[in-house]
Scaffold this motif. Structure first.
Motif, PDB file in Angstrom:
ATOM      1  N   VAL A  21      37.644  52.995  29.883  1.00  0.00           N
ATOM      2  CA  VAL A  21      36.250  52.871  29.432  1.00  0.00           C
ATOM      3  C   VAL A  21      36.129  51.932  28.226  1.00  0.00           C
ATOM      4  O   VAL A  21      35.068  51.799  27.657  1.00  0.00           O
ATOM      5  CB  VAL A  21      35.623  54.247  29.090  1.00  0.00           C
ATOM      6  CG1 VAL A  21      35.467  55.064  30.349  1.00  0.00           C
ATOM      7  CG2 VAL A  21      36.446  54.979  28.061  1.00  0.00           C
ATOM      8  N   ASP A  22      37.258  51.293  27.840  1.00  0.00           N
ATOM      9  CA  ASP A  22      37.146  50.251  26.813  1.00  0.00           C
ATOM     10  C   ASP A  22      36.184  49.194  27.319  1.00  0.00           C
ATOM     11  O   ASP A  22      36.036  49.008  28.516  1.00  0.00           O
ATOM     12  CB  ASP A  22      38.503  49.567  26.575  1.00  0.00           C
ATOM     13  CG  ASP A  22      39.504  50.530  25.997  1.00  0.00           C
ATOM     14  OD1 ASP A  22      39.080  51.636  25.620  1.00  0.00           O
ATOM     15  OD2 ASP A  22      40.696  50.181  25.961  1.00  0.00           O
ATOM     16  N   CYS A  23      35.621  48.483  26.391  1.00  0.00           N
ATOM     17  CA  CYS A  23      34.652  47.481  26.802  1.00  0.00           C
ATOM     18  C   CYS A  23      35.356  46.342  27.528  1.00  0.00           C
ATOM     19  O   CYS A  23      36.192  45.667  26.966  1.00  0.00           O
ATOM     20  CB  CYS A  23      33.926  46.953  25.576  1.00  0.00           C
ATOM     21  SG  CYS A  23      32.478  46.061  26.029  1.00  0.00           S
ATOM     22  N   HIS A  24      35.085  46.200  28.809  1.00  0.00           N
ATOM     23  CA  HIS A  24      35.592  45.039  29.532  1.00  0.00           C
ATOM     24  C   HIS A  24      34.687  44.762  30.712  1.00  0.00           C
ATOM     25  O   HIS A  24      33.862  45.587  31.078  1.00  0.00           O
ATOM     26  CB  HIS A  24      37.049  45.233  29.971  1.00  0.00           C
ATOM     27  CG  HIS A  24      37.248  46.326  30.988  1.00  0.00           C
ATOM     28  ND1 HIS A  24      37.338  47.649  30.658  1.00  0.00           N
ATOM     29  CD2 HIS A  24      37.391  46.275  32.338  1.00  0.00           C
ATOM     30  CE1 HIS A  24      37.527  48.363  31.760  1.00  0.00           C
ATOM     31  NE2 HIS A  24      37.558  47.562  32.794  1.00  0.00           N
ATOM     32  N   GLN A  25      34.833  43.572  31.267  1.00  0.00           N
ATOM     33  CA  GLN A  25      34.006  43.185  32.400  1.00  0.00           C
ATOM     34  C   GLN A  25      34.866  43.173  33.660  1.00  0.00           C
ATOM     35  O   GLN A  25      36.075  43.345  33.602  1.00  0.00           O
ATOM     36  CB  GLN A  25      33.427  41.772  32.156  1.00  0.00           C
ATOM     37  CG  GLN A  25      32.375  41.718  31.059  1.00  0.00           C
ATOM     38  CD  GLN A  25      32.994  41.501  29.688  1.00  0.00           C
ATOM     39  OE1 GLN A  25      33.991  40.823  29.536  1.00  0.00           O
ATOM     40  NE2 GLN A  25      32.382  42.082  28.677  1.00  0.00           N
ATOM     41  N   HIS A  26      34.205  42.979  34.798  1.00  0.00           N
ATOM     42  CA  HIS A  26      34.922  42.944  36.063  1.00  0.00           C
ATOM     43  C   HIS A  26      34.633  41.673  36.836  1.00  0.00           C
ATOM     44  O   HIS A  26      33.510  41.181  36.813  1.00  0.00           O
ATOM     45  CB  HIS A  26      34.551  44.157  36.928  1.00  0.00           C
ATOM     46  CG  HIS A  26      35.051  45.436  36.350  1.00  0.00           C
ATOM     47  ND1 HIS A  26      34.212  46.435  35.916  1.00  0.00           N
ATOM     48  CD2 HIS A  26      36.306  45.857  36.099  1.00  0.00           C
ATOM     49  CE1 HIS A  26      34.950  47.425  35.434  1.00  0.00           C
ATOM     50  NE2 HIS A  26      36.215  47.096  35.517  1.00  0.00           N
ATOM     51  N   PHE A  27      35.670  41.188  37.486  1.00  0.00           N
ATOM     52  CA  PHE A  27      35.495  40.101  38.437  1.00  0.00           C
ATOM     53  C   PHE A  27      35.708  40.695  39.823  1.00  0.00           C
ATOM     54  O   PHE A  27      36.748  41.294  40.101  1.00  0.00           O
ATOM     55  CB  PHE A  27      36.503  38.972  38.193  1.00  0.00           C
ATOM     56  CG  PHE A  27      36.347  37.856  39.186  1.00  0.00           C
ATOM     57  CD1 PHE A  27      35.413  36.854  38.967  1.00  0.00           C
ATOM     58  CD2 PHE A  27      37.088  37.840  40.354  1.00  0.00           C
ATOM     59  CE1 PHE A  27      35.235  35.848  39.906  1.00  0.00           C
ATOM     60  CE2 PHE A  27      36.909  36.834  41.294  1.00  0.00           C
ATOM     61  CZ  PHE A  27      35.984  35.828  41.059  1.00  0.00           C
ATOM     62  N   ILE A  28      34.710  40.576  40.679  1.00  0.00           N
ATOM     63  CA  ILE A  28      34.778  41.162  42.017  1.00  0.00           C
ATOM     64  C   ILE A  28      34.932  40.040  43.042  1.00  0.00           C
ATOM     65  O   ILE A  28      34.085  39.145  43.120  1.00  0.00           O
ATOM     66  CB  ILE A  28      33.499  41.983  42.313  1.00  0.00           C
ATOM     67  CG1 ILE A  28      33.336  43.088  41.256  1.00  0.00           C
ATOM     68  CG2 ILE A  28      33.561  42.572  43.719  1.00  0.00           C
ATOM     69  CD1 ILE A  28      32.001  43.806  41.313  1.00  0.00           C
ATOM     70  N   CYS A  29      36.029  40.082  43.814  1.00  0.00           N
ATOM     71  CA  CYS A  29      36.245  39.066  44.844  1.00  0.00           C
ATOM     72  C   CYS A  29      35.425  39.429  46.080  1.00  0.00           C
ATOM     73  O   CYS A  29      35.560  40.525  46.622  1.00  0.00           O
ATOM     74  CB  CYS A  29      37.721  38.950  45.203  1.00  0.00           C
ATOM     75  SG  CYS A  29      38.002  37.794  46.565  1.00  0.00           S
ATOM     76  N   GLU A  30      34.599  38.498  46.510  1.00  0.00           N
ATOM     77  CA  GLU A  30      33.729  38.783  47.655  1.00  0.00           C
ATOM     78  C   GLU A  30      34.490  38.677  48.976  1.00  0.00           C
ATOM     79  O   GLU A  30      34.008  39.109  50.004  1.00  0.00           O
ATOM     80  CB  GLU A  30      32.530  37.827  47.633  1.00  0.00           C
ATOM     81  CG  GLU A  30      31.609  38.154  46.466  1.00  0.00           C
ATOM     82  CD  GLU A  30      30.389  37.247  46.384  1.00  0.00           C
ATOM     83  OE1 GLU A  30      30.547  36.026  46.555  1.00  0.00           O
ATOM     84  OE2 GLU A  30      29.292  37.773  46.138  1.00  0.00           O
ATOM     85  N   LYS A  31      35.693  38.089  48.952  1.00  0.00           N
ATOM     86  CA  LYS A  31      36.467  37.957  50.201  1.00  0.00           C
ATOM     87  C   LYS A  31      37.316  39.202  50.457  1.00  0.00           C
ATOM     88  O   LYS A  31      37.284  39.763  51.537  1.00  0.00           O
ATOM     89  CB  LYS A  31      37.351  36.709  50.129  1.00  0.00           C
ATOM     90  CG  LYS A  31      36.530  35.415  50.009  1.00  0.00           C
ATOM     91  CD  LYS A  31      36.974  34.360  51.016  1.00  0.00           C
ATOM     92  CE  LYS A  31      35.937  33.251  51.151  1.00  0.00           C
ATOM     93  NZ  LYS A  31      36.192  32.111  50.265  1.00  0.00           N
ATOM     94  N   CYS A  32      38.111  39.628  49.454  1.00  0.00           N
ATOM     95  CA  CYS A  32      39.024  40.752  49.699  1.00  0.00           C
ATOM     96  C   CYS A  32      38.526  42.056  49.072  1.00  0.00           C
ATOM     97  O   CYS A  32      39.117  43.112  49.280  1.00  0.00           O
ATOM     98  CB  CYS A  32      40.422  40.425  49.175  1.00  0.00           C
ATOM     99  SG  CYS A  32      40.541  40.317  47.376  1.00  0.00           S
ATOM    100  N   GLY A  33      37.447  41.984  48.282  1.00  0.00           N
ATOM    101  CA  GLY A  33      36.926  43.201  47.674  1.00  0.00           C
ATOM    102  C   GLY A  33      37.709  43.652  46.450  1.00  0.00           C
ATOM    103  O   GLY A  33      37.457  44.721  45.912  1.00  0.00           O
ATOM    104  N   GLY A  34      38.673  42.837  46.020  1.00  0.00           N
ATOM    105  CA  GLY A  34      39.458  43.188  44.833  1.00  0.00           C
ATOM    106  C   GLY A  34      38.588  43.201  43.586  1.00  0.00           C
ATOM    107  O   GLY A  34      37.653  42.402  43.472  1.00  0.00           O
ATOM    108  N   ILE A  35      38.882  44.132  42.674  1.00  0.00           N
ATOM    109  CA  ILE A  35      38.154  44.192  41.405  1.00  0.00           C
ATOM    110  C   ILE A  35      39.167  44.022  40.282  1.00  0.00           C
ATOM    111  O   ILE A  35      40.121  44.794  40.174  1.00  0.00           O
ATOM    112  CB  ILE A  35      37.408  45.524  41.241  1.00  0.00           C
ATOM    113  CG1 ILE A  35      36.374  45.685  42.362  1.00  0.00           C
ATOM    114  CG2 ILE A  35      36.711  45.589  39.875  1.00  0.00           C
ATOM    115  CD1 ILE A  35      35.583  46.979  42.281  1.00  0.00           C
TER     116      ILE A  35
END
Ligand SMILES: [Zn+2]
Ligand SMILES: [Zn+2]
Length: 122
Positions: A67-81
């Motif tokens: 829950v530390d402050c961080h952002q996410h990159f979500i891959c639209e091809k494989c669904g990886g976060i």
């Protein structure tokens, strides 16, 4: 006790699992914990702010034990976060302040997601 097992298992993942994935892992060591129990506890933990529920378009909810402050990159091809650490807490605080000042809302936290194509899928 169940809640702690669920929380500990989630924290052992770095891949932001769904409740189903989490349940599959939990039953390896705790076969008596049902899927419904996992779902219920995930909801409660997310409401309390002990974990983060990541909203993914067209997909099941995924969870983050960090829950530390961080952002996410979500891959639209494989669904990886993937975790993204851009800027520090200062930058998020500035954003929170900007929203407070402009709209007067009480801001608790800033959750940001980026979407696109990950290195494996490019
Ligand atoms: Zn990908
Ligand atoms: Zn994360």
């Amino acid at each position: 006790v169940q809640k702690q097992i669920i929380l500990d298992t989630l924290k052992s993942f770095s891949t932001h699992p769904s409740a189903d994935e989490l349940h599959s892992e939990i039953i390896k060591s705790h076969p008596s914990i049902s899927k419904a129990t996992v779902y219920r506890n995930m909801r409660h933990l997310a409401e309390k702010g002990a974990i983060i529920q990541i909203a993914v378009a067209n997909d099941v909810a995924r969870y983050d034990g960090c829950v530390d402050c961080h952002q996410h990159f979500i891959c639209e091809k494989c669904g990886g976060i993937f975790d993204v650490h851009i800027g520090g807490d200062d930058d998020s605080e500035k954003l929170n302040d900007a929203v407070r000042n402009k709209y007067g809302y009480q801001v608790d936290k800033c959750i940001t997601s980026f979407t696109g194509t990950c290195l494996d899928c490019i």
